[in-house]
Design a protein around this motif. Structure first.
Motif, short mmCIF file in Angstrom:
data_model
loop_
_atom_site.label_atom_id
_atom_site.label_comp_id
_atom_site.label_asym_id
_atom_site.label_seq_id
_atom_site.Cartn_x
_atom_site.Cartn_y
_atom_site.Cartn_z
N TYR A 1 0.85 -1.20 0.00
CA TYR A 1 0.00 0.00 0.00
C TYR A 1 0.88 1.25 0.00
O TYR A 1 0.58 2.22 -0.68
CB TYR A 1 -0.90 0.06 1.24
CG TYR A 1 -1.78 -1.14 1.46
CD1 TYR A 1 -2.14 -1.97 0.40
CD2 TYR A 1 -2.24 -1.45 2.73
CE1 TYR A 1 -2.95 -3.07 0.62
CE2 TYR A 1 -3.06 -2.55 2.95
CZ TYR A 1 -3.40 -3.36 1.90
OH TYR A 1 -4.19 -4.44 2.12
N MET B 1 2.49 1.77 -3.39
CA MET B 1 1.51 2.29 -4.34
C MET B 1 1.26 3.77 -4.08
O MET B 1 1.28 4.59 -5.01
CB MET B 1 0.22 1.47 -4.20
CG MET B 1 -0.87 1.80 -5.17
SD MET B 1 -1.87 3.20 -4.68
CE MET B 1 -2.55 2.60 -3.12
N ALA B 2 1.03 4.11 -2.80
CA ALA B 2 0.71 5.50 -2.47
C ALA B 2 1.86 6.42 -2.85
O ALA B 2 1.66 7.51 -3.38
CB ALA B 2 0.38 5.63 -0.99
N ARG B 3 3.09 5.97 -2.58
CA ARG B 3 4.25 6.80 -2.91
C ARG B 3 4.39 6.96 -4.41
O ARG B 3 4.69 8.05 -4.91
CB ARG B 3 5.52 6.21 -2.32
CG ARG B 3 5.89 6.94 -1.06
CD ARG B 3 7.22 6.49 -0.56
NE ARG B 3 7.00 5.90 0.72
CZ ARG B 3 7.32 4.68 1.11
NH1 ARG B 3 7.93 3.91 0.36
NH2 ARG B 3 7.04 4.25 2.27
N ALA B 4 4.14 5.87 -5.16
CA ALA B 4 4.24 5.95 -6.62
C ALA B 4 3.26 6.97 -7.17
O ALA B 4 3.52 7.60 -8.19
CB ALA B 4 3.99 4.58 -7.25
N TYR B 5 2.11 7.12 -6.50
CA TYR B 5 1.13 8.09 -6.96
C TYR B 5 1.28 9.44 -6.27
O TYR B 5 0.36 10.24 -6.26
CB TYR B 5 -0.29 7.53 -6.82
CG TYR B 5 -0.60 6.52 -7.90
CD1 TYR B 5 -0.67 6.92 -9.23
CD2 TYR B 5 -0.80 5.18 -7.61
CE1 TYR B 5 -0.93 6.00 -10.25
CE2 TYR B 5 -1.06 4.26 -8.62
CZ TYR B 5 -1.13 4.68 -9.93
OH TYR B 5 -1.37 3.77 -10.93
N GLY B 6 2.45 9.63 -5.65
CA GLY B 6 2.81 10.96 -5.17
C GLY B 6 2.21 11.36 -3.83
O GLY B 6 2.07 12.55 -3.56
N ALA B 7 1.84 10.39 -2.99
CA ALA B 7 1.25 10.74 -1.69
C ALA B 7 2.28 11.46 -0.82
O ALA B 7 3.44 11.08 -0.77
CB ALA B 7 0.76 9.48 -0.97
N GLN C 1 -0.48 12.49 3.80
CA GLN C 1 -1.48 11.63 3.15
C GLN C 1 -1.23 10.16 3.45
O GLN C 1 -2.17 9.39 3.61
CB GLN C 1 -1.47 11.87 1.64
CG GLN C 1 -2.11 13.19 1.24
CD GLN C 1 -1.96 13.49 -0.24
OE1 GLN C 1 -0.95 13.16 -0.85
NE2 GLN C 1 -2.96 14.11 -0.82
N ASP D 1 -4.33 8.59 5.04
CA ASP D 1 -5.10 7.80 4.08
C ASP D 1 -4.65 6.34 3.97
O ASP D 1 -5.36 5.53 3.38
CB ASP D 1 -5.03 8.45 2.69
CG ASP D 1 -5.72 9.80 2.67
OD1 ASP D 1 -6.90 9.84 3.07
OD2 ASP D 1 -5.09 10.81 2.30
N ILE D 2 -3.47 6.02 4.50
CA ILE D 2 -3.03 4.63 4.46
C ILE D 2 -2.92 4.06 5.88
O ILE D 2 -3.65 3.14 6.24
CB ILE D 2 -1.67 4.47 3.73
CG1 ILE D 2 -1.72 5.11 2.33
CG2 ILE D 2 -1.28 2.99 3.65
CD1 ILE D 2 -2.54 4.39 1.32
N PRO E 1 -6.51 4.22 8.27
CA PRO E 1 -7.57 3.25 7.98
C PRO E 1 -7.10 1.80 8.03
O PRO E 1 -7.87 0.92 8.40
CB PRO E 1 -8.04 3.63 6.56
CG PRO E 1 -6.99 4.50 6.01
CD PRO E 1 -6.30 5.15 7.14
N ALA E 2 -5.82 1.56 7.68
CA ALA E 2 -5.32 0.19 7.70
C ALA E 2 -5.22 -0.33 9.13
O ALA E 2 -5.48 -1.50 9.41
CB ALA E 2 -3.97 0.10 7.00
#
Lengths: 271, 250
Positions: B150, B153-159, B163, B167-168, B171-172
């Protein structure tokens, strides 16, 4: 795609239809006292809007190479560039990434997963919801928009991940063995759907796989890598016409291309 | 409809248990002087709820349990997240927590009495002590349950860092943390009641213990029923919340 244009307008891409260059990349893992060379002098020229495959034996560093392209890992030597810009950190507006199915966030619905990259960038809620729903329609999951990943099959989850990769409409899409966890029939269907999407919305795709058939069927070019330390053995041109169809798999040419890739890999495994 | 049927079956099982209890006493299968029948215990439990002495003691126990929980929950969760996330602290202190967690906490009660005396503070402290280990251990598990996939993925999408936390991580981890809070609450109640029964001047545990030693069996069983109902109610409330925030776990 009407839905994507809304998002596209807010984008400041490096250049329309960017390609990707890997220049003499070496990667060394430092694990305490030992250091392990994963990649050795890898160079690739991925031209804009090509479907580019990378195959190689397990542990050849192909996934590391993809992480470097995504800006998540830094090469020890050499560089990766889009146009003139060196990729030194994630560039979410230019590069989308499709990982294996486990990268869907299980507490979010299919729609929320697809719009997550847009959400991270602060795109207006209504805009990103519409873009995500349209993307889900395109991959045939319109009616599953409000389901969570645990309610979806493996193939559906991967469709969601692909929709997420396309949703923010990047120039470059990196795919790290996206179908590895799927059964062969689902894998073939998804490959076809991916080609269909790509055909309508051309992107530079880098597709890492260990399935030779998949590589030949999907790609324009396939870079074949050796076992560790990963080096490029050869780059095979897949000069099959597009659109690709299943009956091509039965042709002699398809078989020859597949055999050529296998021969390259087999030789390094014997060493 | 299916749920209604299941609920009916479960109610029937509870009713059957009480019926069996009643029959066992009436037929002499159980000694009526030691085990009073539910036909006496249940009405007594209900009248107790109108008895100012019982209510006062029930309030003391509840206040202790709540205060201990409010104090220990943030401490336990914070320590657990620190140990789960930080390599350095994790390696240094995790084994210590797992060792001590396996020791029955009740053997430390005399130490608490010497340190805090007998009363409110000592019981709150002992409840906290009972609860902290399970809180820390489940918060460690919560931190470790966040899949690196997770984050990648979040870092690849620039989180951004913020965030990634909001957002990770949040909730996780939330369902596992709430589960830990629930277990912590059970240990906390156990700790407070045990401290009250061992030696104290007030609280539900003190009443139950006194009734037992003075052979007031109907009161004793009614008190047990109250303590059980209280724990079950708190546990179910937290479990409901846990299921709500963890519905995605499937």
């Amino acid at each position: 795609m009407a839905g994507l244009s809304v998002v596209e307008a807010e984008q400041t891409a490096v250049s329309a239809g960017a390609g990707l260059r890997v220049e003499n990349v070496t990667h060394v893992f430092e694990t305490g006292a030992e250091s392990l060379m994963a990649l050795n002098g890898v160079s690739l020229e991925v031209e804009a809007e090509t479907f580019y495959g990378i195959v190689g034996p397990s542990g050849c560093g192909k996934s590391s190479l993809l992480l470097m392209m995504a800006g998540l890992l830094q090469p020890s030597e050499g560089r990766i560039a889009i146009g003139d810009e060196t990729v030194s950190k994630p560039l979410p507006e230019d590069i989308g990434v499709v990982f294996q199915e486990s990268s869907l966030l299980p507490w979010k619905t299919a729609r929320e997963n697809v719009e997550f990259p847009l959400y991270l960038r602060g795109v207006d809620r209504r805009v990103r919801e519409r873009a995500a729903l349209e993307m889900l329609e395109l991959v045939g999951l319109g009616e599953f928009a409000n389901r969570r990943p645990h309610e979806l099959s493996g193939g559906m989850k991967q469709r969601v991940a692909i929709a997420r990769g396309f949703c923010q409409n990047p120039d470059i899409l990196l795919m790290d063995e996206p179908f590895a966890a799927l059964d062969e029939q689902t894998r073939m269907t998804l490959g076809d759907e991916l080609l269909h999407l790509w055909d309508r919305n051309k992107k530079t795709v880098v597709f890492v796989t260990h399935s030779l058939t998949e590589a030949v069927y999907l790609c324009d070019k396939v870079a074949v890598m050796s076992a560790r330390p990963g080096e490029i053995l050869d780059i095979v041109d897949i000069d099959l016409p597009r659109p690709r169809t299943y009956d091509m798999m039965a042709t002699e040419k398809f078989g020859r291309l597949r055999a050529r890739i296998w021969e390259l890999i087999r030789r390094t495994q014997q060493k | 409809m299916k749920n209604a049927g299941r609920l009916l079956a479960q109610l029937a099982i509870v009713a059957a248990m009480f019926l069996f209890w009643e029959m066992a006493v009436r037929t002499g299968l159980a000694n009526a002087r030691i085990v009073p029948p539910p036909s006496e215990v249940l009405p007594r439990a209900i009248t107790m709820l109108g008895d100012p002495v019982v209510l006062h003691n029930l309030w003391i126990t509840s206040a202790q349990v709540m205060l201990a929980f409010v104090l220990v929950a943030p401490i336990g969760v914070a320590i657990g997240l620190l140990l789960g996330e930080s390599d350095y602290f994790g390696r240094a202190f995790k084994p210590f927590f797992f060792f001590v967690a396996s020791v029955p906490k009740s053997v430390f009660l005399p130490v608490f009495i010497l340190a805090f005396g007998i009363g409110f503070t000592q019981k709150v402290a002992f409840g906290m002590f009972q609860a902290i280990f399970v809180l820390v251990i489940s918060a460690i598990a919560a931190a470790e349950s966040v899949s690196p996939d997770y984050l990648k993925m979040a870092r690849a999408y620039g989180a951004s860092r913020r965030q990634i936390y909001v957002d990770i991580y949040l909730p996780a981890m939330l369902p596992v943390i709430v589960e830990g809070l629930r277990l912590g609450m059970i240990f906390n109640i156990t700790g407070v009641l045990f401290a009250e029964m061992y030696v104290s001047r007030a609280g539900l545990g003190h009443l139950v213990s006194t009734w037992g030693m003075s052979f007031q069996m109907v009161n004793l069983f009614a008190g047990i029923l109250l303590a059980a109902s209280l724990s079950i109610a708190v546990n179910e409330l937290l479990r409901w919340y846990e299921n709500r925030v963890g519905a995605w776990r499937g």
